[in-house]
Design a protein around this motif. Structure first.
Motif, PDB file in Angstrom:
ATOM      1  N   ILE A  18       0.824  -1.213   0.000  1.00 50.40           N
ATOM      2  CA  ILE A  18       0.000   0.000   0.000  1.00 50.40           C
ATOM      3  C   ILE A  18       0.856   1.262   0.000  1.00 50.40           C
ATOM      4  O   ILE A  18       0.401   2.329  -0.411  1.00 50.40           O
ATOM      5  CB  ILE A  18      -1.007  -0.026   1.173  1.00 50.40           C
ATOM      6  CG1 ILE A  18      -2.286   0.668   0.756  1.00 50.40           C
ATOM      7  CG2 ILE A  18      -0.440   0.612   2.427  1.00 50.40           C
ATOM      8  CD1 ILE A  18      -3.456   0.366   1.639  1.00 50.40           C
ATOM      9  N   GLU A  19       2.100   1.148   0.412  1.00 49.03           N
ATOM     10  CA  GLU A  19       3.003   2.293   0.349  1.00 49.03           C
ATOM     11  C   GLU A  19       3.202   2.749  -1.097  1.00 49.03           C
ATOM     12  O   GLU A  19       3.461   3.919  -1.352  1.00 49.03           O
ATOM     13  CB  GLU A  19       4.350   1.943   0.978  1.00 49.03           C
ATOM     14  CG  GLU A  19       4.271   1.730   2.472  1.00 49.03           C
ATOM     15  CD  GLU A  19       5.590   1.284   3.072  1.00 49.03           C
ATOM     16  OE1 GLU A  19       6.633   1.355   2.373  1.00 49.03           O
ATOM     17  OE2 GLU A  19       5.576   0.863   4.237  1.00 49.03           O
ATOM     18  N   HIS A  20       3.043   1.822  -2.036  1.00 46.79           N
ATOM     19  CA  HIS A  20       3.225   2.123  -3.453  1.00 46.79           C
ATOM     20  C   HIS A  20       1.905   2.316  -4.187  1.00 46.79           C
ATOM     21  O   HIS A  20       1.886   2.889  -5.279  1.00 46.79           O
ATOM     22  CB  HIS A  20       4.021   1.002  -4.130  1.00 46.79           C
ATOM     23  CG  HIS A  20       5.342   0.757  -3.472  1.00 46.79           C
ATOM     24  ND1 HIS A  20       6.423   1.588  -3.640  1.00 46.79           N
ATOM     25  CD2 HIS A  20       5.743  -0.212  -2.619  1.00 46.79           C
ATOM     26  CE1 HIS A  20       7.437   1.140  -2.923  1.00 46.79           C
ATOM     27  NE2 HIS A  20       7.056   0.040  -2.299  1.00 46.79           N
ATOM     28  N   GLU A  21       0.815   1.808  -3.610  1.00 50.12           N
ATOM     29  CA  GLU A  21      -0.499   1.879  -4.261  1.00 50.12           C
ATOM     30  C   GLU A  21      -1.573   2.296  -3.255  1.00 50.12           C
ATOM     31  O   GLU A  21      -2.464   1.523  -2.928  1.00 50.12           O
ATOM     32  CB  GLU A  21      -0.872   0.523  -4.858  1.00 50.12           C
ATOM     33  CG  GLU A  21      -0.028   0.089  -6.013  1.00 50.12           C
ATOM     34  CD  GLU A  21      -0.572  -1.161  -6.666  1.00 50.12           C
ATOM     35  OE1 GLU A  21      -1.737  -1.131  -7.117  1.00 50.12           O
ATOM     36  OE2 GLU A  21       0.163  -2.161  -6.701  1.00 50.12           O
ATOM     37  N   LYS A  22      -1.491   3.511  -2.778  1.00 50.08           N
ATOM     38  CA  LYS A  22      -2.416   3.983  -1.742  1.00 50.08           C
ATOM     39  C   LYS A  22      -3.886   3.925  -2.172  1.00 50.08           C
ATOM     40  O   LYS A  22      -4.764   3.799  -1.345  1.00 50.08           O
ATOM     41  CB  LYS A  22      -2.051   5.402  -1.322  1.00 50.08           C
ATOM     42  CG  LYS A  22      -0.731   5.482  -0.597  1.00 50.08           C
ATOM     43  CD  LYS A  22      -0.496   6.879  -0.109  1.00 50.08           C
ATOM     44  CE  LYS A  22       0.835   7.148   0.513  1.00 50.08           C
ATOM     45  NZ  LYS A  22       1.548   6.178   1.189  1.00 50.08           N
ATOM     46  N   GLY A  23      -4.134   4.004  -3.462  1.00 50.21           N
ATOM     47  CA  GLY A  23      -5.500   4.003  -3.966  1.00 50.21           C
ATOM     48  C   GLY A  23      -6.045   2.628  -4.306  1.00 50.21           C
ATOM     49  O   GLY A  23      -7.083   2.516  -4.955  1.00 50.21           O
ATOM     50  N   ASN A  24      -5.380   1.577  -3.851  1.00 47.77           N
ATOM     51  CA  ASN A  24      -5.804   0.216  -4.159  1.00 47.77           C
ATOM     52  C   ASN A  24      -6.730  -0.299  -3.054  1.00 47.77           C
ATOM     53  O   ASN A  24      -6.290  -0.615  -1.954  1.00 47.77           O
ATOM     54  CB  ASN A  24      -4.565  -0.681  -4.297  1.00 47.77           C
ATOM     55  CG  ASN A  24      -4.898  -2.074  -4.749  1.00 47.77           C
ATOM     56  OD1 ASN A  24      -5.900  -2.656  -4.353  1.00 47.77           O
ATOM     57  ND2 ASN A  24      -4.039  -2.636  -5.578  1.00 47.77           N
ATOM     58  N   GLY A  25      -8.008  -0.381  -3.350  1.00 45.23           N
ATOM     59  CA  GLY A  25      -8.996  -0.829  -2.380  1.00 45.23           C
ATOM     60  C   GLY A  25      -8.780  -2.255  -1.902  1.00 45.23           C
ATOM     61  O   GLY A  25      -9.083  -2.572  -0.752  1.00 45.23           O
ATOM     62  N   TYR A  60     -14.309   3.549  -1.729  1.00 41.85           N
ATOM     63  CA  TYR A  60     -14.451   3.450  -0.273  1.00 41.85           C
ATOM     64  C   TYR A  60     -15.771   2.756   0.081  1.00 41.85           C
ATOM     65  O   TYR A  60     -15.802   1.882   0.943  1.00 41.85           O
ATOM     66  CB  TYR A  60     -14.374   4.830   0.370  1.00 41.85           C
ATOM     67  CG  TYR A  60     -14.503   4.783   1.866  1.00 41.85           C
ATOM     68  CD1 TYR A  60     -13.438   4.395   2.660  1.00 41.85           C
ATOM     69  CD2 TYR A  60     -15.705   5.121   2.494  1.00 41.85           C
ATOM     70  CE1 TYR A  60     -13.548   4.324   4.038  1.00 41.85           C
ATOM     71  CE2 TYR A  60     -15.821   5.062   3.875  1.00 41.85           C
ATOM     72  CZ  TYR A  60     -14.744   4.669   4.638  1.00 41.85           C
ATOM     73  OH  TYR A  60     -14.867   4.599   5.999  1.00 41.85           O
ATOM     74  N   ASN A  61     -16.844   3.131  -0.594  1.00 42.17           N
ATOM     75  CA  ASN A  61     -18.146   2.506  -0.335  1.00 42.17           C
ATOM     76  C   ASN A  61     -18.116   1.017  -0.669  1.00 42.17           C
ATOM     77  O   ASN A  61     -18.709   0.200   0.049  1.00 42.17           O
ATOM     78  CB  ASN A  61     -19.252   3.221  -1.108  1.00 42.17           C
ATOM     79  CG  ASN A  61     -19.525   4.606  -0.554  1.00 42.17           C
ATOM     80  OD1 ASN A  61     -19.265   4.881   0.618  1.00 42.17           O
ATOM     81  ND2 ASN A  61     -20.026   5.490  -1.392  1.00 42.17           N
TER      82      ASN A  61
END
Length: 70
Positions: A18-25, A60-61
């Motif tokens: 997640i440090e590299h892909e913060k937008g990965n749900g 997020y939803n």
């Protein structure tokens, strides 16, 4: 890893990614899933806050709906 009940390893791998892909749900989901399985509810709140900051409202939803199914 989840199938082997290696929840700490699941968390560590997702956290690293997640440090590299913060937008990965999916990564947020696996972090939360592993924390729930480990009984770390306070950390779940922190990861949810992080997810809300980094995901689109739609993503997020979707994350919340997936969590409800755990």
């Amino acid at each position: 890893l989840a199938l082997k009940n290696s929840y700490k390893a699941v968390y560590e791998e997702a956290k690293r990614a997640i440090e590299h892909e913060k937008g990965n749900g999916n990564l947020h989901f696996w972090m939360i899933y592993s924390l729930i399985k480990q009984g770390s509810t306070e950390m779940v709140k922190h990861v949810l806050e992080m997810a809300k900051e980094n995901l689109t409202e739609e993503d997020y939803n979707e994350l919340i709906e997936r969590i409800k199914q755990i």
